[in-house]
Scaffold this motif. Sequence first.
Motif, mmCIF file in Angstrom:
data_model
loop_
_atom_site.group_PDB
_atom_site.id
_atom_site.type_symbol
_atom_site.label_atom_id
_atom_site.label_comp_id
_atom_site.label_asym_id
_atom_site.label_seq_id
_atom_site.Cartn_x
_atom_site.Cartn_y
_atom_site.Cartn_z
ATOM 1 N N PRO A 1 -3.595 3.476 -8.939
ATOM 2 C CA PRO A 1 -2.405 2.761 -8.478
ATOM 3 C C PRO A 1 -1.153 3.223 -9.218
ATOM 4 O O PRO A 1 -1.224 3.625 -10.385
ATOM 5 N N GLU A 2 -0.031 3.163 -8.535
ATOM 6 C CA GLU A 2 1.256 3.468 -9.161
ATOM 7 C C GLU A 2 2.000 2.159 -9.399
ATOM 8 O O GLU A 2 2.255 1.400 -8.470
ATOM 9 N N LYS A 3 2.338 1.902 -10.654
ATOM 10 C CA LYS A 3 3.025 0.678 -11.032
ATOM 11 C C LYS A 3 4.367 1.000 -11.678
ATOM 12 O O LYS A 3 4.600 2.112 -12.160
ATOM 13 N N GLU A 4 5.244 0.018 -11.703
ATOM 14 C CA GLU A 4 6.621 0.259 -12.144
ATOM 15 C C GLU A 4 6.765 0.383 -13.657
ATOM 16 O O GLU A 4 7.664 1.062 -14.144
ATOM 17 N N MET B 1 -2.983 -6.060 -9.829
ATOM 18 C CA MET B 1 -2.899 -5.947 -8.380
ATOM 19 C C MET B 1 -2.683 -7.333 -7.768
ATOM 20 O O MET B 1 -2.540 -8.326 -8.474
ATOM 21 N N ASP C 1 3.885 -4.326 -11.892
ATOM 22 C CA ASP C 1 5.165 -4.244 -11.202
ATOM 23 C C ASP C 1 6.105 -5.336 -11.687
ATOM 24 O O ASP C 1 5.666 -6.382 -12.181
ATOM 25 N N ASP D 1 9.164 -7.570 -6.348
ATOM 26 C CA ASP D 1 8.272 -8.004 -5.284
ATOM 27 C C ASP D 1 8.712 -7.377 -3.960
ATOM 28 O O ASP D 1 9.731 -7.760 -3.394
ATOM 29 N N THR D 2 7.970 -6.385 -3.504
ATOM 30 C CA THR D 2 8.258 -5.732 -2.235
ATOM 31 C C THR D 2 6.965 -5.622 -1.434
ATOM 32 O O THR D 2 5.917 -6.129 -1.852
ATOM 33 N N ASP D 3 7.027 -4.941 -0.297
ATOM 34 C CA ASP D 3 5.830 -4.770 0.526
ATOM 35 C C ASP D 3 4.761 -3.931 -0.171
ATOM 36 O O ASP D 3 3.584 -3.998 0.173
ATOM 37 N N THR D 4 5.182 -3.137 -1.140
ATOM 38 C CA THR D 4 4.236 -2.225 -1.793
ATOM 39 C C THR D 4 4.000 -2.557 -3.273
ATOM 40 O O THR D 4 3.277 -1.834 -3.947
ATOM 41 N N THR D 5 4.613 -3.605 -3.771
ATOM 42 C CA THR D 5 4.429 -3.980 -5.175
ATOM 43 C C THR D 5 3.839 -5.383 -5.273
ATOM 44 O O THR D 5 3.896 -6.162 -4.323
ATOM 45 N N SER D 6 3.309 -5.709 -6.438
ATOM 46 C CA SER D 6 2.616 -6.995 -6.604
ATOM 47 C C SER D 6 2.783 -7.485 -8.033
ATOM 48 O O SER D 6 1.845 -7.399 -8.830
#
Length: 215
Positions: A36-39, A114, A54, A57-62
């Motif tokens: 996974p790629e995290k911020e 996740m 992350d 909060d977006t469609d691809t982050t959690s």
Amino acid sequence: MKNILLVLIFLLSLSFAQRDCLKQAEMDVLGRSGRPEKETFTISPSGHFIIHYDTTDTDTTSPPNLTDNDGNRIPDYIDEVAIIADSAHHVLVDIMGYTEAPFDGEGGYDIYIMSYAAGVYGYNYKDGSASYIQIDNDYVGYNSKFDLTPIQIMQITVGHEYFHGIQWGYEENLGVNSYFYEMTSTWFEDILIPDGNDYLDGWIDELLNNPTEDF
């Protein structure tokens, strides 16, 4: 009593496969792991773990809950993950004498935060000669007969999944041993969090209510 609990855990592992949490990391066409790629990330106090998460909060982050009551610029939830991961390492490696779980050589053992549906605890992914963990970002919505808090469920999960990482270090080929991996990791939950009782929290009701049925 202890023997009865061990038998129940054994049957649980065979019959219900509580989490089915042993996975193989997916590889791309070049043989690279698709982690996974995290911020961002933080390193646990002991330095043994890197927790990736992350912050938006977006469609691809959690992201987890980003509350930071102690003002250390790390979300309190991530602090709790780091603390229990270090505790699991200390008990398993320093006290019980297991060999440290192999990691990818980039500073520490990786834990990825996740977003899973309620009821999904987490996974341990085998990645070449190493492994890594993915866990939920809040553990909200779990119905616990023992009134376990989200933090307690997270703690149980981290201990369970990290022991899988140690197991991979001893035997890379899972083969037919998944029941043994799950049984012993479930046993370790009770060592690390004695009042957790997660393995009795509804997972074996069918067995206990129908003890004469074939499993």
